[in-house]
Enzyme design. Structure first.
Site, mmCIF file in Angstrom:
data_model
loop_
_atom_site.group_PDB
_atom_site.id
_atom_site.type_symbol
_atom_site.label_atom_id
_atom_site.label_comp_id
_atom_site.label_asym_id
_atom_site.label_seq_id
_atom_site.Cartn_x
_atom_site.Cartn_y
_atom_site.Cartn_z
ATOM 1 C CG PHE A 170 -1.812 1.203 1.317
ATOM 2 C CD1 PHE A 170 -2.825 1.391 0.398
ATOM 3 C CD2 PHE A 170 -1.641 2.146 2.319
ATOM 4 C CE1 PHE A 170 -3.665 2.505 0.471
ATOM 5 C CE2 PHE A 170 -2.474 3.255 2.407
ATOM 6 C CZ PHE A 170 -3.491 3.433 1.483
ATOM 7 C CG ASP A 258 5.924 3.317 0.654
ATOM 8 O OD1 ASP A 258 6.258 3.981 1.660
ATOM 9 O OD2 ASP A 258 4.747 3.199 0.282
ATOM 10 C CE LYS A 286 2.372 5.259 8.278
ATOM 11 N NZ LYS A 286 1.045 5.742 8.660
#
Length: 452
Positions: A170, A258, A286
């Site tokens: 994702f 990623d 994050k």
């Protein structure tokens, strides 16, 4: 009553509870259900990120008033041990003194300038120092913006269109990558998403995770979660990441890691340091914002200098390099020493082991695969079987997870409301907290089994 433009939630109860309209904590309306019902009348589904709606686990979400350390507290005053940790954005613990002190110190200087700042420079330098593949770093506002920018950059650098991604990975809400995605998309039971034109994904090729695809000279880039953390937690098999590096080199494609989740979560250098594979481009989010909204793209100098204003690949953003987010990010990185990561790995292993034993002793079939500081949960007949790709991950029993989730919530432990999310252990989860979570898990597992 004053001439305030923003009203109280309740004109009588809120002032009596000491709750301000602009810094509302729900004190005047201490009901999760009431506030969520009101949210649904103002926000689609009542949430600003789809998975928060509890669609996959049933019921309605708690509404958070505050958080501290390893806990969150809802508007009704119920406090939970938190295993979500803002989906990995919080690593030191909620309201960590270093983060709150940094924000307090800088907030009075202004919240956004639309101009360069010293802290955005220092955060870019800190990332480059810790992740050698990132000779240059561009900051932005989210992990999704980071992945979409990385894709545009790779296409601009190579002059090619095709992107290769992996089923179950994702990469945020980027049109070209919302195909067979894990985590939020899988949790909602969607194969992709409506609203994405066929043309947007026509040049996206989806292949199985942990299998090195054969590329051709039409491929601009391969984008991969080096540790898949959106279909549970799935480790790369030996040779997978190195094989991707070699195959990209063979055809002149770029390799994009990623690391929005794994960056500064698995260790100082992220997954690329752990597995000793150097990508061309890395996406961050994050942790680098210390819990505030942020994203980042880093890579080789010659690649990164294709971004505007130096090159032809456009990127801009009003809030990019935000002075509050960079202050929080610098404070977070300053506290993430090598010893902290060693301790976090030990805590992740210990908690996973205790949760496994708690479930086993209650007759609840579950396994907890660990990769470094991350771990996931697999429920049902698939528990204990190797999980190498999305097909394996989808064998988890989502109904069993939902029952366990609800039972854990009743025991005062908040997990992610979806079977494909990682479980996040942070600095605030000390041994005493972990022991209490394990005790709660045993009772929750017994309850889930009793529900059948």
């Amino acid at each position: 009553m004053t001439d305030q433009m923003i009203p109280y939630c309740d004109p009588v109860a809120c002032p009596n509870a000491g709750c301000s309209p602009t810094t509302c904590t729900g004190a005047g309306v201490p009901s999760n259900s009431t506030l969520f019902t009101r949210s649904k009348a103002a926000i689609p589904g009542g949430v600003n990120s789809s998975i928060r709606a509890f669609k996959a686990v049933g019921g309605e979400p708690y509404v958070v008033a505050r958080a501290s350390g390893a806990t969150i507290t809802d508007v009704e005053g119920t406090t939970y041990f938190d295993l979500v940790q803002s989906y990995g954005a919080v690593i030191l613990g909620h309201a960590h003194p270093a983060i709150t002190a940094a924000l307090t110190a800088v907030a009075g200087d202004g919240t956004s300038y639309g101009a360069p700042t010293p802290r955005e420079m220092k955060l870019a330098e800190a990332i480059s120092e810790r992740v050698p593949s990132c000779e240059r770093v561009r900051l932005m506002n989210s992990g999704t913006e980071a992945t979409s920018t990385a894709i545009r950059l790779a296409r601009g650098v190579t002059g090619r269109d095709r992107i290769v991604t992996f089923a179950g990975n994702f990469h945020g809400a980027t049109d070209a990558l919302l195909v067979a995605g894990g985590s939020g998309v899988a949790t909602l039971g969607l194969p992709g998403t409506a609203g994405v034109p066929n043309a947007s994904v026509a040049e996206t090729m989806v292949v199985p995770y942990n299998v090195v695809p054969q590329l051709d000279d039409q491929v601009a880039a391969v984008i991969v979660e080096p540790v898949a953390a959106n279909m549970g937690v799935v480790a790369p098999v030996d040779g997978f990441l190195a094989g991707l590096r070699a195959e990209c080199d063979r055809v002149g494609a770029l390799l994009i890691f990623d690391e929005v989740i794994t960056g500064f979560r698995l260790g100082t250098g992220g997954a690329q340091a752990k597995f000793d594979v150097r990508p061309d481009i890395t996406c961050f989010g994050k942790v680098i914002g210390g819990g505030l909204p942020i994203g980042g793209v880093g890579g080789r100098r010659d690649i990164m200098e294709h971004l505007s204003p130096l090159g032809p690949v456009f990127h801009a953003g009003t809030l990019s390099g935000n002075p509050l987010a960079t202050a929080a990010g610098l404070a977070a990185l300053d506290n993430l020493t090598p010893d902290v990561y060693i301790e976090l790995m030990a805590r992740a292993r210990r908690m996973a082991s205790l949760l496994r034993d708690a479930c086993a002793s209650a007759g609840f079939a579950a396994s907890f695969p660990v990769v470094g500081t991350l771990f996931g949960m697999v429920c049902g007949d698939a528990a204990g079987d190797p999980v190498r790709d999305f097909d394996d991950a989808k064998r988890t029993d989502e109904a069993m997870y939902a029952a366990f989730f609800q039972a854990m919530l009743a025991e005062g432990v908040a997990m992610a409301p979806g079977a494909y999310e990682a479980i996040f252990v942070g600095v605030a989860h000390d041994d005493a907290v972990i022991d209490r979570i394990a005790e709660a898990a045993h009772r929750a597992a017994i309850s889930a089994v009793a529900q059948g």
